[in-house]
Enzyme design. Structure first.
Site, PDB file in Angstrom:
ATOM      1  N   TYR A  57      -3.931  -0.163  -2.499  1.00  0.00           N
ATOM      2  CA  TYR A  57      -5.375   0.002  -2.399  1.00  0.00           C
ATOM      3  C   TYR A  57      -5.768   1.358  -2.993  1.00  0.00           C
ATOM      4  O   TYR A  57      -5.701   2.402  -2.332  1.00  0.00           O
ATOM      5  CB  TYR A  57      -5.832  -0.079  -0.943  1.00  0.00           C
ATOM      6  N   HIS A 130       4.235  -7.239   1.450  1.00  0.00           N
ATOM      7  CA  HIS A 130       2.949  -7.475   0.800  1.00  0.00           C
ATOM      8  C   HIS A 130       3.070  -8.466  -0.364  1.00  0.00           C
ATOM      9  O   HIS A 130       3.746  -8.180  -1.354  1.00  0.00           O
ATOM     10  CB  HIS A 130       2.404  -6.136   0.290  1.00  0.00           C
TER      11      HIS A 130
END
Length: 318
Positions: A57, A130
């Site tokens: 992010y 992830h």
């Protein structure tokens, strides 16, 4: 699904609402430092003390901001999750560079150590693998054993998987001892994919469930022309369905985004909903949406229109 869900594997309780920090990393548009600080402060004030982040992010920006801003925001006992499986490789000038996959134990540890540095912590509550959709062999050989050892060592309190597709996620839950999963965009008013396999399995195994992407990238927050749906411009069919859903909600004086936020929590296996916000105003609006009264008659109308599976209304608890 019948019967009560199994006891949860988590050694702590997840707040019902959490803040997703992808927007604070600059997803779709940049967010300034002041807005980032105000967003985290508003989340803490609203009781959204679960914060989900990831190295990807903003190439570490979301983690750095979270680490720097939680204490000034007065959030003293947060639950924090981050993710692993991808390493950040900056350019020689220090600017963001490429993101590479690395599912080896060395890569997993390097990723966590870097995240802890950015977050200013010595341990983390939840570590998700992830988006491992395309790496089942690597997950089995090295990545899952690595995160399990990190849990055994006390560097993380819980381990799991964070993904956008419920089929592969269900396979991982079936194959491994998983404390918690994060499923994004697959338990919404427009997408019920997670209901068929993933959620019944998590209920049986005691795997905690966090749901993200409840607006399907914005369409269910505001079904207007040009809205995004699953990270791209909404196709005409999806836009029309979202408008039909909004019309039903409007007839009862209920904002569509309130129904979208509350919908996943109808399922007894779901522990928390994570909402991505880029401003204090969005946090306030989403927190209010979670509390907005939704009459049973509206849930029934939505069920008849296909937006809410009837089985969820039968399973409502509490």
């Amino acid at each position: 699904m019948t019967g009560r869900p199994a006891a949860k594997r988590l050694p702590f309780t997840l707040p019902r609402l959490g803040l997703g920090t992808a927007p604070l990393g600059g997803l779709f548009e940049a967010v300034g430092d002041e807005d980032a600080a105000a967003t985290i402060e508003a989340a803490g004030a609203a009781g959204m003390t679960y914060f989900d982040t990831a190295p990807r992010y903003g190439h570490g920006l979301a983690e750095r901001r979270l680490g720097r801003l939680l204490a000034p925001a007065g959030v003293t006992d947060p639950v924090i999750s981050t993710k692993t499986g991808w390493l950040l490789r900056p350019r020689p000038d220090g600017s963001p560079g490429e993101v590479i996959t690395d599912w080896t134990e060395r890569g997993i540890r390097e990723s966590l150590e870097s995240s802890l540095t950015r977050l200013g912590r010595t341990s983390i509550d939840i570590l998700y693998l992830h988006d491992p959709d395309d790496y089942p062999d690597e997950i089995r050989r090295t990545a899952y054993p690595a995160v399990r050892r990190l849990r055994d060592e006390g560097l993380v309190r819980a381990i799991g998987f964070g993904m956008n597709h419920s089929g592969p996620l269900a396979s991982y839950v079936a194959d491994f001892e998983v404390d918690v999963v994060l499923i994004a965009g697959r338990l919404t008013l427009l997408d019920h994919e997670a209901l068929t396999t993933l959620l019944p399995l998590c209920a049986r195994t005691g795997t905690a469930v966090v749901v993200g992407g409840v607006f399907n990238t914005g369409l269910l927050a505001d079904p207007a022309p040009g809205a995004m749906f699953n990270y791209r411009q909404a196709p005409a069919e999806a836009l029309e369905r979202a408008r039909q859903c909004r019309a039903l909600c409007d007839a009862y004086g209920v904002p569509i985004h309130a129904v979208a936020v509350q919908f996943p929590l109808l399922h007894p296996a779901v522990d928390s909903v994570v909402l991505g916000c880029r401003s204090a105003a969005q946090v306030t609006a989403n927190a209010a949406a979670a509390r907005f009264p939704v009459p049973d008659e509206l849930w029934q109308r939505l069920a008849r229109a296909g937006f809410v599976p009837g089985q969820l209304l039968e399973q409502r608890v509490g």
